[in-house]
Motif scaffolding. Structure first.
Motif, PDB file in Angstrom:
ATOM      1  N   THR B 335       4.018 -45.568  19.674  1.00 30.85           N
ATOM      2  CA  THR B 335       3.936 -44.248  20.296  1.00 30.85           C
ATOM      3  C   THR B 335       5.164 -43.991  21.159  1.00 30.85           C
ATOM      4  N   ASP B 336       5.685 -42.804  21.025  1.00 32.85           N
ATOM      5  CA  ASP B 336       6.855 -42.436  21.815  1.00 32.85           C
ATOM      6  C   ASP B 336       6.363 -41.713  23.071  1.00 32.85           C
ATOM      7  N   MET B 337       6.301 -42.487  24.174  1.00 35.83           N
ATOM      8  CA  MET B 337       5.712 -41.922  25.386  1.00 35.83           C
ATOM      9  C   MET B 337       6.512 -40.741  25.907  1.00 35.83           C
ATOM     10  N   SER B 338       7.808 -40.723  25.591  1.00 35.78           N
ATOM     11  CA  SER B 338       8.613 -39.641  26.159  1.00 35.78           C
ATOM     12  C   SER B 338       8.213 -38.285  25.587  1.00 35.78           C
ATOM     13  N   ILE B 339       7.787 -38.275  24.337  1.00 37.61           N
ATOM     14  CA  ILE B 339       7.342 -37.004  23.755  1.00 37.61           C
ATOM     15  C   ILE B 339       6.133 -36.491  24.524  1.00 37.61           C
ATOM     16  N   LEU B 340       5.176 -37.397  24.721  1.00 37.52           N
ATOM     17  CA  LEU B 340       3.968 -37.007  25.434  1.00 37.52           C
ATOM     18  C   LEU B 340       4.303 -36.522  26.841  1.00 37.52           C
ATOM     19  N   VAL B 342       7.104 -35.199  28.008  1.00 33.27           N
ATOM     20  CA  VAL B 342       7.712 -33.864  28.009  1.00 33.27           C
ATOM     21  C   VAL B 342       6.642 -32.809  27.770  1.00 33.27           C
ATOM     22  N   THR B 343       5.770 -33.082  26.813  1.00 35.36           N
ATOM     23  CA  THR B 343       4.716 -32.120  26.507  1.00 35.36           C
ATOM     24  C   THR B 343       3.841 -31.877  27.735  1.00 35.36           C
ATOM     25  N   LYS B 344       3.472 -32.989  28.375  1.00 35.31           N
ATOM     26  CA  LYS B 344       2.602 -32.857  29.548  1.00 35.31           C
ATOM     27  C   LYS B 344       3.295 -32.064  30.639  1.00 35.31           C
ATOM     28  N   ASP B 345       4.572 -32.369  30.839  1.00 32.63           N
ATOM     29  CA  ASP B 345       5.288 -31.703  31.918  1.00 32.63           C
ATOM     30  C   ASP B 345       5.506 -30.223  31.657  1.00 32.63           C
ATOM     31  N   SER B 346       5.636 -29.864  30.376  1.00 31.16           N
ATOM     32  CA  SER B 346       5.981 -28.469  30.139  1.00 31.16           C
ATOM     33  C   SER B 346       4.741 -27.587  29.963  1.00 31.16           C
ATOM     34  N   LEU B 347       3.617 -28.178  29.614  1.00 33.97           N
ATOM     35  CA  LEU B 347       2.412 -27.344  29.490  1.00 33.97           C
ATOM     36  C   LEU B 347       1.696 -27.341  30.841  1.00 33.97           C
ATOM     37  N   ARG B 376      -3.750 -43.572  32.237  1.00 33.44           N
ATOM     38  CA  ARG B 376      -3.562 -44.297  33.492  1.00 33.44           C
ATOM     39  C   ARG B 376      -2.360 -43.763  34.259  1.00 33.44           C
ATOM     40  N   ASP B 377      -1.315 -43.408  33.493  1.00 31.67           N
ATOM     41  CA  ASP B 377      -0.106 -42.919  34.156  1.00 31.67           C
ATOM     42  C   ASP B 377      -0.274 -41.517  34.723  1.00 31.67           C
ATOM     43  N   ASN B 378      -1.256 -40.804  34.216  1.00 29.71           N
ATOM     44  CA  ASN B 378      -1.338 -39.393  34.601  1.00 29.71           C
ATOM     45  C   ASN B 378      -2.725 -39.051  35.116  1.00 29.71           C
ATOM     46  N   LEU B 379      -3.129 -39.785  36.130  1.00 32.16           N
ATOM     47  CA  LEU B 379      -4.473 -39.562  36.656  1.00 32.16           C
ATOM     48  C   LEU B 379      -4.625 -38.154  37.217  1.00 32.16           C
ATOM     49  N   ASP B 380      -3.541 -37.655  37.791  1.00 31.32           N
ATOM     50  CA  ASP B 380      -3.615 -36.305  38.345  1.00 31.32           C
ATOM     51  C   ASP B 380      -3.918 -35.277  37.271  1.00 31.32           C
ATOM     52  N   PHE B 381      -3.387 -35.537  36.105  1.00 29.57           N
ATOM     53  CA  PHE B 381      -3.633 -34.634  34.976  1.00 29.57           C
ATOM     54  C   PHE B 381      -5.122 -34.618  34.633  1.00 29.57           C
ATOM     55  N   LEU B 382      -5.690 -35.824  34.579  1.00 30.06           N
ATOM     56  CA  LEU B 382      -7.112 -35.900  34.267  1.00 30.06           C
ATOM     57  C   LEU B 382      -7.922 -35.161  35.319  1.00 30.06           C
ATOM     58  N   PRO B1007      -7.250 -55.225  30.014  1.00 29.37           N
ATOM     59  CA  PRO B1007      -7.432 -54.373  31.190  1.00 29.37           C
ATOM     60  C   PRO B1007      -8.907 -54.079  31.393  1.00 29.37           C
ATOM     61  N   PRO B1008      -9.283 -53.859  32.604  1.00 30.00           N
ATOM     62  CA  PRO B1008     -10.665 -53.449  32.837  1.00 30.00           C
ATOM     63  C   PRO B1008     -10.867 -52.093  32.202  1.00 30.00           C
ATOM     64  N   PRO B1009     -12.099 -51.745  31.913  1.00 32.34           N
ATOM     65  CA  PRO B1009     -12.314 -50.438  31.327  1.00 32.34           C
ATOM     66  C   PRO B1009     -11.695 -49.362  32.205  1.00 32.34           C
ATOM     67  N   PHE B1010     -11.139 -48.418  31.531  1.00 31.05           N
ATOM     68  CA  PHE B1010     -10.460 -47.354  32.240  1.00 31.05           C
ATOM     69  C   PHE B1010     -11.509 -46.475  32.916  1.00 31.05           C
TER      70      PHE B1010
END
Lengths: 517, 1016
Positions: B335-340, B342-347, B376-382, B1007-1010
């Motif tokens: 998975t290319d995290m950078s695509i995700l 950019v998408t997250k940041d622009s939407l 996990r990286d984007n908890l604020d988004f959730l 990892p523990p369950p998310f």
């Protein structure tokens, strides 16, 4: 044998349509170059299964035919084949090729001269035009059979022009065998030409009738393979052969049992219409014959391309038109290509128009030979009655009552009794509207109605409209539309949308700026 | 009698035909026959009379000459172009016709006979015996190279006996027989049987018109013939078992192989078991397992060793392959995290539509990889999720952990009802997620799901539970579950009842019963909620899956209804009942609806349905929908995009891309949305070498997503497209067919429900069902994974992963282009001409530069090796499969030299495959055979025979135990840290280049369950 020089021309020329002006404007190619380009076009037609390219090649056949020389042919045969192929050399070695004279007459010298002059500049010409690479048949590494047959066709034409008809006929038969053995759909158009010139060679030997069984078999095969061009070509040849031998009954039966061929090839369609019209004229169905001829005139190639054919159909048209009781338009006789050829007919028309029996007889006897040559003789004989009838009609219009004796004198008939019979017949045929008073020995005309009170003008208009619409529809069907042209419009629409969006964006941004201010 | 050499008329002979003397008539007839080619036109005038001569009741001719009259009639009709009449009279002529030389006439008549026989067969009439004789003669005279043609003809005539006859008369080609050592008796040409099988399953040979009974008989015959072959082609036999739905025979076959087949039989049994899990529906597998249990090979049985029994059980219940896949997907996650990012940041995720878009994009891209790193990286988004976006966000976990049968419940525990997350939406989403994890494995989470359905009295939770239950009990036909769902449906709540409608369909896929249909259809008429009606009609469509003509009654009811939603459902009944058949009548119907229905939804659905019906003849689809794609109606255009995407998914078909590309700039937003999604489906796993436009299209997705002025719908579509094109960490593809060529029910159902996202975004998760991993896994007899290598005989770049996008630097605001005044332009032009005049000196300066740039690329373009080495358990895309040979012992890659390495053909290694994998000869043959010829191996799991079992233990690839804890009861909630280090060892032992940072980060430690505390 009724062929005359004029008819020879017709046969040869009608085949092909006018060369595209675009091609004429193209830089002058030597004959060799042109043939080689043609072979490449045929190669492309075979590769893409697109008959359009072959049609283009065959369209130039007439002009090319005039330029063919032994030298040019030899060079083409040397160059056209891929390395290691012996087919070309075999052709050069063939007995027919040897018979083609070296640039025999003056006309050919004129053509050969620029070609010779161009020899020095062959290299630059070759470099500007695409370099020739022979289209190769993958199965045996030789030139594609279509190319070979095309070259054979050229050799055949050269031989026919040189008058070697017997040898040309044999050569054509040989080629036909090749065509049948190859059995390729991409070859159909060229094959039709080969059959045509095979028949031509036989006709010049007066042996066309011998070919009939072959032609019938070929027609059946063409029909099964849905090879429309060949089918109509062969049918025309058959009709021609039947008409030549006066086998009208056979021709009629053949025509009644086959479907009207589709009009995919306009030269052949014109031909077909012409033969059918001739047959109908023999069968006294003048109206249909005239209709067919009119269509044939409209379908025929340009005057300068096929003058012979244009002349002969006009001759027949004029006669059949008169047989239906109409007088042809005078402008027809003023066309440069027709003026001279139609002179005898012009005199006949004049006689018929005014109903001058004596003038008719004079014109007929003076030009009898010409009519015989055109095979219109028997039709013009039938016209004699029409002259009398026309005269009768003018008489009825001019006199409300006239004695039969005067009629007899005016028409130059033999006896008063004959006159009475003729008038009676004309009345019965509704040529004139009158009554005969037998006791008084005179003819009483009835007052003629105004034509414009009837629905005749309407019918005429409707008929013309129908004809124009049919022509329009046929033209539409004949057109080719390039695929996906509308895509370009889509692109521009997308661009326009993009521009609108940019403007909207710009406006919004300026508004934002203004807000900030 | 005219004896002249040249006859000019047939009139004379025709007159003789009416002569009083019989002998004269016969003579005339014979003469006419000889001249008919020339005078048929004349003779045809007398046809009625000649016809009467041929009449058996008419005694103008002696009996023996009547056939001659019939023959004459036939010939005349032939020349007249009346083929049917000509055939009729040729049949009457009988022997006289047969004596004809083989030429155009006879050829045409025989062709006519064949056409007529086929037409009669298709119309269900009995074929005339005389016709049959002639046609049989043609088939029998078919030489060996024409055997396939003869078979095709026999299939068209539906003559089983003939097929058997042709097969028995055929001889295997010499190469094939020489390779077989056990040449006892004559060998028949098996390829013929495979050809029939492919035609029958592939539905290309007009098999859509076959009645079901004939199809069954044909398959039975094939099974019989295949079982007679030595060695038996179990690949085909397995396909037949599945096609015939004969689970008992399949179970028996496996057990017989285990008991009597020796070592090889053992391997073969495992291979069959793996193949069946790939091809067959859940109900088939359940019946098969029951059969095996009966024979004492169940997990608690007595036959064989315990190890063997559990192995078999685990293969058949799908957990083995799930374990292998989840390991593969995790380890090779690209998975290319950078695509995700950019998408997250622009939407702007405060809008629900964009939030959902990001959720789906992530879910698709991480499908089955168990990587929840993005979340996990984007908890604020959730945290910004609200209402149904929250539902989708939680359900996304189901896709991420898809197939994680052991850890699934544990991972979702926090969100399930009674867990720590208090939101109803996340509870519902979690239940749906459970269903997605245990797709087609209802025992996995039945307890939790049923609890959610019955105990929690909340429509949102019930909605999730119903969907989850439906998808986990896929095609089981479980009565209890059905009844429970039915009760929920009858509550008439728009939210929960709609889901119940879908779920009822899912449970009963392809198993229509009168009761079920009655209940559902009548309820659809009663309820006032459009949502429920839609749920129910789609449910009914699912039930009619693959039923072809049996769906006629339902179709009649739906398509003639006044209610547009019922007609909408009717379109999907067409789509599912005739899925992949390419049935012409159905296509005609669908096209009719697509252009003439008054309702936009119905028209859209009709076009989409075309994609399903035609997915196996996908090359035809662009042609079929081309005009629809240019329709004035945007709904039809949208339908056309999806139809293309569905049918051509994963193929990279150029014609489809050409059609879709202009649609990406359509003026209507949802058409663009459809175009983006469809392009992503088509270009999934396509590299630039295969489809040159792929890079450009990926860039376009990114551009649309980041463009603030783009319409939301289009941005939503582009975002989804980004997820789809990189699905499952770039290791999954979309295909509606299994690799064996059978329709993949799970994927088809997933696709049908996915397209319902038009009305209900959470349903977009169903696209996850269509993803299938493109791994090649070779196992030995003990189901270990030996280290073996395959060789891919193509340049590596053709099938490589796409390069990761460069991290995007801060996007600078582009300056608006300065307007160019005409004076400036003139000045510039002047300057240019001046420069040109100065010319020479400058040009000479330029030259060396140009020369150096010309040489540079040459140096850069290193000679690429003509083949690459593919390790066991790594990605092989479907289009790559024909290039694969192997397996070989581990190969050390040749030192990269500037000259391309010569094709070194490695020797067969220690492990030999049970199914043949294409060698280079087969590869060359395949390339010519229009892609229909398949390698005998389904391409997923390959069982290997160890040729040296006594020698030292080979090297094996170890699996990550944290992903699949063994001997740990599922109830244990936190097995954290149990297997630390094992995975790292596995990664170390593996010679695959590090599979990207994301995977490495999470390797080695479970990892523990998310967990995320959704606020209500």
């Amino acid at each position: 044998m009724t062929t005359t020089p004029a008819k020879d021309k017709e046969t040869a020329v009608v085949e092909t349509k006018a060369e595209e002006p675009k091609l004429e404007a193209a830089p002058v190619l030597t004959v060799e170059e042109e043939i080689l380009t043609n072979i490449m076009l045929i190669g492309r037609a075979v590769a893409t299964i697109e008959p359009r390219f072959t049609t283009r090649v065959l369209r130039t056949l007439t002009t090319l035919r005039k330029k063919l020389t032994r030298k040019a042919l030899k060079e083409v045969l040397d160059r056209a084949f891929p390395k290691g192929s012996k087919t070309g050399q075999q052709l050069i070695a063939s007995s027919l090729f040897a018979l083609i004279p070296e640039a025999a007459d003056e006309g050919m010298d004129v053509d050969a001269a620029p070609a010779a002059a161009a020899d020095g500049t062959v290299a630059p010409v070759a470099s500007t035009s695409k370099k020739y690479t022979p289209p190769v048949d993958s199965s045996n590494g030789d030139l594609i059979p279509e190319g070979v047959v095309y070259l054979r066709l050229l050799v055949l034409l050269a031989a026919l022009d040189a008058g070697k008809v017997v040898e040309a006929g044999e050569f054509a038969l040989e080629t036909v065998e090749m065509v049948q053995a190859a059995n390729r759909r991409t070859m159909d158009q060229i094959a039709a030409k080969i059959y045509f010139y095979l028949a031509r060679a036989y006709e010049l030997q007066d042996r066309l009738a011998e070919l009939r069984p072959t032609l019938l078999a070929v027609r059946q095969t063409a029909k099964l393979r849905k090879d429309e061009v060949l089918e109509i070509t062969v049918i025309n040849l058959l009709l021609r052969s039947y008409l030549q031998s006066n086998l009208y009954d056979q021709a009629d039966k053949l025509l009644s049992k086959i479907e009207t061929p589709p009009s995919s090839n306009s030269a052949q369609t014109a031909r077909w219409l012409f033969y059918v019209a001739r047959l109908r004229a023999v069968q006294l169905n003048y109206a249909e014959a005239a209709d067919h001829l009119l269509t044939a005139i409209r379908r025929a190639p340009k005057d300068e391309v096929a003058p012979g054919f244009v002349q002969i159909i006009h001759k027949f048209y004029i006669v059949t038109e008169m047989l239906t009781g109409r007088i042809p338009d005078r402008t027809m006789f003023r066309r440069p290509v027709l003026q001279q050829a139609l002179l005898p007919y012009f005199q006949i028309v004049q006689a018929v128009r005014i109903g001058d029996v004596a003038a008719f007889q004079r014109a007929f006897t003076t030009h009898e030979q010409a009519f015989l040559a055109d095979s219109t003789h028997f039709l013009i004989l039938r016209l004699r009655h029409f002259v009398i009838r026309t005269a009768l009609r003018t008489i009825t219009l001019a006199y409300s009552r006239i004695s039969l004796r005067d009629v007899c004198l005016k028409l130059g008939l033999d006896s008063e009794e004959d006159t009475e019979y003729i008038v009676a017949k004309a009345i019965k045929d509704r040529v004139i509207d009158a009554t005969i008073d037998h006791k008084g020995g005179f003819m009483q005309s009835k007052v003629k109605k105004d034509l414009y009170e009837t629905d005749e003008p309407q019918q005429q208009l409707a008929q013309r409209l129908k004809y124009a619409l049919a022509m329009h529809n046929e033209a539409l069907q004949g057109m080719r539309f390039a695929a996906n042209v509308h895509r370009k419009d889509l692109e521009t629409a997308a661009d326009a949308r993009e521009r609108d969006r940019e403007i909207a964006q710009l406006i919004q941004e300026t508004e934002d700026d203004l807000d900030e201010l | 009698m005219p004896v002249a050499t040249v006859t000019t008329s047939a009139a004379g002979s025709l007159a003789l035909l009416k002569d009083e003397d019989r002998d004269v008539r016969v003579y005339a007839l014979q003469y006419l026959l000889s001249i008919v080619p020339q005078f048929w036109a004349e003779i045809s005038e007398e046809l009625p009379f000649i016809e009467s001569l041929a009449d058996p009741q008419f005694s103008e001719l002696p009996v023996e000459s009547r056939p001659l009259a019939a023959l004459l009639c036939s010939k005349v009709f032939f020349y007249l172009g009346e083929r049917d009449e000509a055939v009729e009279f040729a049949l009457r002529a009988g022997a006289a016709f047969e004596k004809e030389p083989y030429a155009e006439f006879k050829e045409t008549i025989i062709a006519g006979c064949i056409d007529r026989a086929i037409a009669d067969t298709n119309a269900g009439q009995t074929v005339d015996t005389r016709l049959e004789e002639i046609v049989d003669g043609v088939i029998r005279s078919g030489s060996t190279d024409g055997a396939k043609l003869a078979i095709g003809l026999a299939l068209s005539l539906r003559r089983l006996s003939l097929i058997e006859g042709i097969y028995n008369a055929s001889r295997a080609s010499s190469e094939a027989s020489s390779s077989r050592t056990s040449a006892t008796g004559t060998l028949h040409d098996e390829s013929l049987l495979r050809y029939i099988l492919a035609e029958t399953i592939g539905g290309a040979a007009g098999s859509d018109a076959w009645p079901d009974s004939f199809r069954r008989d044909l398959l039975q015959l094939l099974l019989k013939l295949f079982q007679l072959t030595t060695p038996t082609d179990y690949n085909s036999v397995t396909q037949l078992w599945v096609q015939l739905d004969d689970a008992a025979a399949c179970g028996d076959g496996v057990v017989d192989l285990l008991e009597t087949g020796g070592d090889h039989g053992h391997l073969e049994a495992y291979q069959i078991a793996f193949d069946v899990t790939d091809m067959a529906a859940q109900s088939f597998l359940e019946r098969m397992r029951a059969r095996i249990e009966e024979r004492g090979w169940g997990p608690t049985g007595t036959k064989g060793t315990e190890e063997e029994r559990t192995d078999l059980e685990e293969i058949l219940n799908g957990s083995r392959i799930a374990e292998l896949y989840i390991n593969f997907l995790k380890k090779h996650n690209q998975t290319d995290m950078s695509i995700l990012k950019v998408t997250k940041d622009s939407l702007e995720d405060r809008y629900s539509i964009y939030h959902s878009a990001i959720t789906f994009t992530n879910a698709y891209a991480a499908c089955g990889t168990t990587s929840d790193r993005f979340l996990r990286d984007n908890l604020d988004f959730l945290g910004r999720a609200s209402n149904w976006a929250k539902f989708s966000a939680t359900a996304a976990l189901g896709l991420i952990h898809r197939g994680s049968y052991i850890n699934g419940v544990r991972d979702l525990k926090p969100y399930l009802p009674g867990g720590s997350a208090p939101s109803k939406f996340s509870e519902g989403g979690a239940l749906f997620a459970l269903g997605l994890i245990y797709t087609g494995r209802k025992e996995g989470a039945e307890k939790e799901l049923r609890k959610g359905l019955s105990e929690v009295n909340d429509p949102i939770v019930q909605h999730g539970a119903a969907l989850g239950l439906g998808v986990s009990a896929l095609a089981t036909g479980d009565e209890d579950i059905y009844d429970e769902l039915k009760n929920m449906l009858f509550q008439d709540n728009a939210t929960s009842s709609e889901a119940a409608g879908y779920a009822m369909g899912l449970v009963n896929i392809g198993q229509p019963s009168e009761r079920v249909l009655d209940e559902m259809i009548s309820y659809a008429g009663e309820t006032q909620h459009e949502k429920i009606v839609r749920g129910v009609v789609i449910g009914v469509a699912l039930i009619m899956y693959g039923k072809r003509h049996a769906a006629a009654e339902v179709l009649q009811k739906f398509t003639t209804s006044n209610n547009a939603i019922l007609r909408y459902g009717g379109m999907f009944v067409y789509a599912l009942a005739y899925v992949g058949t390419g049935d012409n009548k159905v296509i005609k119907q669908l096209l009719h609806f697509a252009v003439s229905d008054v309702n936009d939804d119905v028209r859209r659905a009709a076009v989409i349905a075309l994609g399903f019906v035609l997915f196996r003849n996908h090359t035809q689809v662009p042609r079929v929908v081309q005009l629809l794609a240019e329709s004035y109606n945007p709904h039809v255009r949208h339908g056309a995009t999806l139809a293309l995407g569905i049918s051509c998914a994963g193929t990279g078909l150029e014609a489809a891309i050409d059609l879709l590309e202009p649609m990406t700039s359509d003026p209507v937003d949802f058409v663009r949305q459809g175009a983006y999604i469809a392009l992503a489906m088509i270009l999934i796993q396509q590299t630039e070498a295969q489809a040159p436009k792929v890079t450009q299209i990926r860039e376009m997705f990114a551009k649309v997503v980041t463009d603030k002025h783009e319409d939301p719908m289009a941005r939503f579509g582009a975002s989804l497209a980004q997820g789809i094109i990189d699905a499952g960490g770039r290791n999954m593809t979309i295909s509606l067919a299994t690799r064996a060529g059978t329709p993949d029910m799970k994927a088809i159902v997933g696709m049908v429900l996915f397209v319902q996202f038009w009305y209900w975004y959470p349903l977009a998760h169903f696209l996850g069902l269509t993803f299938s991993p493109t791994a090649t896994i070779a196992l030995d007899g003990k189901l270990r994974i030996p280290k073996v290598d395959f060789v891919s005989w193509a340049k590596p770049t053709i099938f490589d992963y796409p390069s990761t996008a460069k991290p995007v630097t801060e996007e600078k605001k582009k300056k608006a282009k300065a307007a160019v005044l005409s004076t400036t332009a003139k000045a510039q032009a002047r300057a240019k001409t001046k420069k040109a005049e100065q010319g020479d000196a400058m040009e000479t300066d330029d030259k060396p530069e140009a020369a150096s740039t010309a040489t540079a690329p040459k140096e850069k373009a290193k000679a690429e090796p003509a083949q690459s080495i593919v390790h066991n358990m790594s990605r092989i895309t479907p289009s790559q499969l024909p290039f694969i040979t192997g397996p070989y012992d581990p190969i050390t890659p040749p030192p990269s030299t500037s000259t391309p390495a010569a094709l070194v053909y490695p020797k067969k290694g220690r492990y030999l495959p049970v199914r043949s994998v294409g060698d280079s000869a087969a590869f060359a043959a395949d390339k010519q055979a229009d892609g229909r010829a398949r390698v005998a191996w389904s391409g997923k799991v390959l069982i290997l025979a160890d040729s040296a079992p006594e020698s030292a233990e080979g090297e094996y690839i170890e699996l990550d135990e944290s992903l699949w804890p063994r001997n740990v009861p599922t109830e244990v909630t936190a097995p954290a840290g149990v297997a630390a280090g094992v995975g790292a060892a596995a990664a170390g032992a593996e010679s695959v280049p590090a599979a990207g940072a994301s995977a490495a980060d999470w390797n080695g430690e479970i990892p523990p369950p998310f967990e995320f505390e959704f606020e209500d």
